[in-house]
Design a protein around this motif. Sequence first.
Motif, PDB file in Angstrom:
ATOM      1  N   GLU A 198       0.885  -0.983  -0.106  1.00 10.31           N
ATOM      2  CA  GLU A 198      -0.034   0.275   0.046  1.00 10.31           C
ATOM      3  C   GLU A 198       1.126   1.178  -0.028  1.00 10.31           C
ATOM      4  O   GLU A 198       0.743   2.053  -0.800  1.00 10.31           O
ATOM      5  N   SER A 199       1.771   0.951   0.585  1.00  9.97           N
ATOM      6  CA  SER A 199       2.762   2.197   0.819  1.00  9.97           C
ATOM      7  C   SER A 199       3.824   2.338  -0.541  1.00  9.97           C
ATOM      8  O   SER A 199       3.893   3.170  -0.743  1.00  9.97           O
ATOM      9  N   LEU A 200       3.667   1.787  -1.316  1.00 11.85           N
ATOM     10  CA  LEU A 200       4.974   1.268  -2.678  1.00 11.85           C
ATOM     11  C   LEU A 200       3.644   2.065  -3.214  1.00 11.85           C
ATOM     12  O   LEU A 200       3.581   2.452  -4.770  1.00 11.85           O
ATOM     13  N   ARG A 201       2.263   1.622  -3.427  1.00 12.45           N
ATOM     14  CA  ARG A 201       1.532   2.435  -4.717  1.00 12.45           C
ATOM     15  C   ARG A 201       1.070   3.149  -4.603  1.00 12.45           C
ATOM     16  O   ARG A 201       0.870   3.773  -5.445  1.00 12.45           O
ATOM     17  N   TYR A 202       0.612   3.540  -3.247  1.00 16.87           N
ATOM     18  CA  TYR A 202       0.162   5.010  -2.824  1.00 16.87           C
ATOM     19  C   TYR A 202       1.756   6.332  -2.232  1.00 16.87           C
ATOM     20  O   TYR A 202       1.060   7.157  -3.108  1.00 16.87           O
ATOM     21  N   ASP A 203       2.244   5.842  -1.632  1.00 20.31           N
ATOM     22  CA  ASP A 203       3.044   6.922  -1.186  1.00 20.31           C
ATOM     23  C   ASP A 203       4.280   6.690  -1.823  1.00 20.31           C
ATOM     24  O   ASP A 203       4.278   8.157  -2.295  1.00 20.31           O
ATOM     25  N   TYR A 204       5.079   6.347  -1.922  1.00 19.14           N
ATOM     26  CA  TYR A 204       6.005   6.028  -3.205  1.00 19.14           C
ATOM     27  C   TYR A 204       5.428   5.813  -4.670  1.00 19.14           C
ATOM     28  O   TYR A 204       6.496   6.452  -5.785  1.00 19.14           O
ATOM     29  N   GLU A 205       4.669   5.565  -5.026  1.00 16.75           N
ATOM     30  CA  GLU A 205       3.845   5.717  -6.532  1.00 16.75           C
ATOM     31  C   GLU A 205       5.334   4.669  -7.210  1.00 16.75           C
ATOM     32  O   GLU A 205       4.785   5.650  -8.600  1.00 16.75           O
ATOM     33  N   VAL A 206       5.358   3.810  -7.155  1.00 16.94           N
ATOM     34  CA  VAL A 206       6.021   2.734  -8.334  1.00 16.94           C
ATOM     35  C   VAL A 206       5.730   1.737  -8.468  1.00 16.94           C
ATOM     36  O   VAL A 206       5.954   0.405 -10.135  1.00 16.94           O
ATOM     37  N   SER A 207       3.716   1.171  -8.164  1.00 13.63           N
ATOM     38  CA  SER A 207       3.562   0.321  -8.905  1.00 13.63           C
ATOM     39  C   SER A 207       2.548   0.513  -9.395  1.00 13.63           C
ATOM     40  O   SER A 207       2.761   1.468  -9.800  1.00 13.63           O
ATOM     41  N   VAL A 208       2.134  -0.581 -10.793  1.00  8.61           N
ATOM     42  CA  VAL A 208       0.997   0.143 -11.877  1.00  8.61           C
ATOM     43  C   VAL A 208      -0.064  -0.868 -11.594  1.00  8.61           C
ATOM     44  O   VAL A 208      -0.089  -1.981 -10.794  1.00  8.61           O
ATOM     45  N   ASP A 209      -1.364  -0.683 -12.330  1.00  9.62           N
ATOM     46  CA  ASP A 209      -2.424  -1.758 -12.603  1.00  9.62           C
ATOM     47  C   ASP A 209      -2.065  -2.841 -12.206  1.00  9.62           C
ATOM     48  O   ASP A 209      -2.834  -4.113 -12.172  1.00  9.62           O
ATOM     49  N   GLU A 210      -1.838  -3.289 -13.545  1.00 10.35           N
ATOM     50  CA  GLU A 210      -0.908  -5.305 -13.027  1.00 10.35           C
ATOM     51  C   GLU A 210      -0.436  -5.609 -11.809  1.00 10.35           C
ATOM     52  O   GLU A 210      -0.894  -6.354 -11.413  1.00 10.35           O
ATOM     53  N   LEU A 211       0.399  -4.987 -11.760  1.00 13.26           N
ATOM     54  CA  LEU A 211       0.956  -5.209  -9.663  1.00 13.26           C
ATOM     55  C   LEU A 211      -0.536  -5.100  -8.934  1.00 13.26           C
ATOM     56  O   LEU A 211      -0.326  -6.514  -7.866  1.00 13.26           O
ATOM     57  N   ASP A 212      -0.832  -4.499  -9.227  1.00  9.82           N
ATOM     58  CA  ASP A 212      -1.921  -3.879  -7.712  1.00  9.82           C
ATOM     59  C   ASP A 212      -2.959  -5.094  -7.948  1.00  9.82           C
ATOM     60  O   ASP A 212      -4.050  -5.493  -7.238  1.00  9.82           O
ATOM     61  N   THR A 213      -3.540  -5.185  -9.889  1.00  8.05           N
ATOM     62  CA  THR A 213      -4.188  -6.458  -9.803  1.00  8.05           C
ATOM     63  C   THR A 213      -3.924  -7.992  -8.702  1.00  8.05           C
ATOM     64  O   THR A 213      -4.728  -8.601  -8.348  1.00  8.05           O
ATOM     65  N   ILE A 214      -2.760  -8.191  -9.314  1.00  5.20           N
ATOM     66  CA  ILE A 214      -2.390  -9.841  -9.087  1.00  5.20           C
ATOM     67  C   ILE A 214      -1.934  -9.738  -7.570  1.00  5.20           C
ATOM     68  O   ILE A 214      -2.936 -10.755  -6.205  1.00  5.20           O
ATOM     69  N   ARG A 240       2.707  -8.209  -2.160  1.00  5.14           N
ATOM     70  CA  ARG A 240       3.321  -7.403  -2.912  1.00  5.14           C
ATOM     71  C   ARG A 240       3.919  -7.531  -3.874  1.00  5.14           C
ATOM     72  O   ARG A 240       4.717  -7.501  -4.326  1.00  5.14           O
ATOM     73  N   MET A 241       3.985  -5.791  -4.061  1.00  2.00           N
ATOM     74  CA  MET A 241       4.968  -5.732  -5.059  1.00  2.00           C
ATOM     75  C   MET A 241       6.554  -5.889  -5.256  1.00  2.00           C
ATOM     76  O   MET A 241       6.621  -5.965  -3.499  1.00  2.00           O
ATOM     77  N   THR A 242       7.467  -6.486  -5.769  1.00  7.14           N
ATOM     78  CA  THR A 242       8.931  -6.608  -5.093  1.00  7.14           C
ATOM     79  C   THR A 242      10.190  -6.002  -6.720  1.00  7.14           C
ATOM     80  O   THR A 242       9.086  -6.186  -7.418  1.00  7.14           O
ATOM     81  N   GLY A 243      10.466  -5.096  -6.076  1.00 10.86           N
ATOM     82  CA  GLY A 243      11.987  -5.108  -6.913  1.00 10.86           C
ATOM     83  C   GLY A 243      11.118  -3.397  -7.149  1.00 10.86           C
ATOM     84  O   GLY A 243      10.961  -2.663  -6.209  1.00 10.86           O
ATOM     85  N   ALA A 244      12.055  -3.220  -8.376  1.00 10.17           N
ATOM     86  CA  ALA A 244      12.169  -1.750  -8.523  1.00 10.17           C
ATOM     87  C   ALA A 244      10.753  -0.622  -8.713  1.00 10.17           C
ATOM     88  O   ALA A 244      10.200  -0.273  -8.863  1.00 10.17           O
ATOM     89  N   GLY A 245       9.452  -2.299  -9.649  1.00  7.73           N
ATOM     90  CA  GLY A 245       7.878  -1.558  -9.836  1.00  7.73           C
ATOM     91  C   GLY A 245       7.915  -1.144 -10.956  1.00  7.73           C
ATOM     92  O   GLY A 245       9.140  -1.063 -12.039  1.00  7.73           O
ATOM     93  N   PHE A 246       7.102  -0.788 -11.418  1.00 10.00           N
ATOM     94  CA  PHE A 246       6.424  -0.973 -13.159  1.00 10.00           C
ATOM     95  C   PHE A 246       6.576  -2.103 -14.396  1.00 10.00           C
ATOM     96  O   PHE A 246       7.077  -1.627 -15.030  1.00 10.00           O
ATOM     97  N   GLY A 247       6.147  -3.149 -13.617  1.00  9.24           N
ATOM     98  CA  GLY A 247       6.547  -4.006 -13.704  1.00  9.24           C
ATOM     99  C   GLY A 247       6.790  -4.512 -13.118  1.00  9.24           C
ATOM    100  O   GLY A 247       6.934  -4.895 -12.037  1.00  9.24           O
ATOM    101  N   GLY A 248       7.777  -5.862 -13.527  1.00  8.77           N
ATOM    102  CA  GLY A 248       7.799  -6.805 -12.561  1.00  8.77           C
ATOM    103  C   GLY A 248       7.425  -7.965 -12.287  1.00  8.77           C
ATOM    104  O   GLY A 248       6.267  -8.474 -12.564  1.00  8.77           O
ATOM    105  N   CYS A 249       7.883  -8.115 -10.634  1.00  9.86           N
ATOM    106  CA  CYS A 249       6.894  -9.431  -9.981  1.00  9.86           C
ATOM    107  C   CYS A 249       6.296  -8.892  -9.055  1.00  9.86           C
ATOM    108  O   CYS A 249       6.872  -7.642  -8.285  1.00  9.86           O
ATOM    109  N   ALA A 250       5.432  -9.804  -8.579  1.00  7.05           N
ATOM    110  CA  ALA A 250       4.662  -9.313  -6.602  1.00  7.05           C
ATOM    111  C   ALA A 250       4.846 -11.334  -6.148  1.00  7.05           C
ATOM    112  O   ALA A 250       5.418 -11.831  -7.033  1.00  7.05           O
TER     113      ALA A 250
END
Length: 389
Positions: free
Chosen positions: A308-324, A337-347
């Motif tokens: 939630e912090s990466l999604r709303y405060d740091y803003e590095v997640s994307v819809d695909e990761l949030d959906t997963i 949670r998403m893992t890594g730099a974000g904007f794609g990749g893995c959860a």
Amino acid sequence: MKLNLLLKNELIENFNNVFSNTNHSVYFSPGRVNLIGEHIDYNGGFVFPAAISYGTYGVASLNETQNINIYSKGFSKMVDTFSLNDLSKKDSDGYLSYIKGIFYTLKMKGIHIVKGLDIYIESTLPTSSGLSSSASLEMLIIYILNDIYKLNLTTLDMVNISKETENKYVGVHSGIMDQFAVGFGKYNHAILLDTQTLFYEHIPFDLKNYRLLIINSNKPRQLAASKYNERFGECQETLQILKKHFNIEHLCELEVSDLPQIKALLSDTLYRRIKHCITEQTRVIQSKKALIKGDILSFGNAMNLSHESLRYDYEVSVDELDTIVDVARNSGAIGARMTGAGFGGCAIAIVEDKFANHVKEKILTTYQQKFSMDASIYEVEISSGTHKL
């Protein structure tokens, strides 16, 4: 990771199909996943990675030339060769730059390799997924060289050589976490690492009746580099502002109790960035305590708060990761949670055994329906670091 004899024999057979040499050794170098502690390594924080059972295998043998002959299943159409007398980087090198660079870095340190090798490489890691396929390959090569040429390098020496290769030869400005986790991995343990001092602890990661899933969004991380630099810049700007008010060298030295005072000093965007850094550091410390006690539920909750912090405060997640992440939680995961730099990749997700198939099915079905593309799911164990089999 325990390698069964059938797989080891298959690797040797594949080597023999390419090279005629029969005096060979087999090695494994894991990938890594960061369990929690995201985007705080460059802010003086802790990271909490673990080596995983997916990784890079190598079979290697000395030859009678001064050439390094490489065949990488999945990358090579034929044997790729470079001379120990010419370690210069070329535009056409591709994956070879990670291998050639290790030899070059050793040479710059006064360690001259003069006898050639035949190396067969096979990886189970998906590329561009954020699971450190490059660090896995680098650590595999330096480990092979250390073993075969009797270089007497320590694990930390090999980690630093691999990082230097990636930074200076390949040209990727990464931190030390990836190579450190790959090199210092311990079976069924995560690594609590202070990236400033390199002090580390192996923390038991006993999931009991839970499983660790890695879900690859298969979304290319096209914005990752530019957005990473943007976040890095925002944090440096924030640090310069706050150093006028706090006696600090890094953002993660601040406490949650400092946030009310900090809020009055920063724009909304910069405040949300530092809020993530400070609270994520707290979550890493809480996660260590939870895992030592075997409290998987509390660790799962920390993962949820991290996302939630990466999604709303740091803003590095994307819809695909949030959906997963959302589907995983709603269908039975205790933490995701998403893992890594974000904007794609893995959860990643932690799921009780009895719900694992249901969670996987829901993620795959929902993701395909929403994005018209397939996610990939890997069940992984926590592995030992790079080693000889």
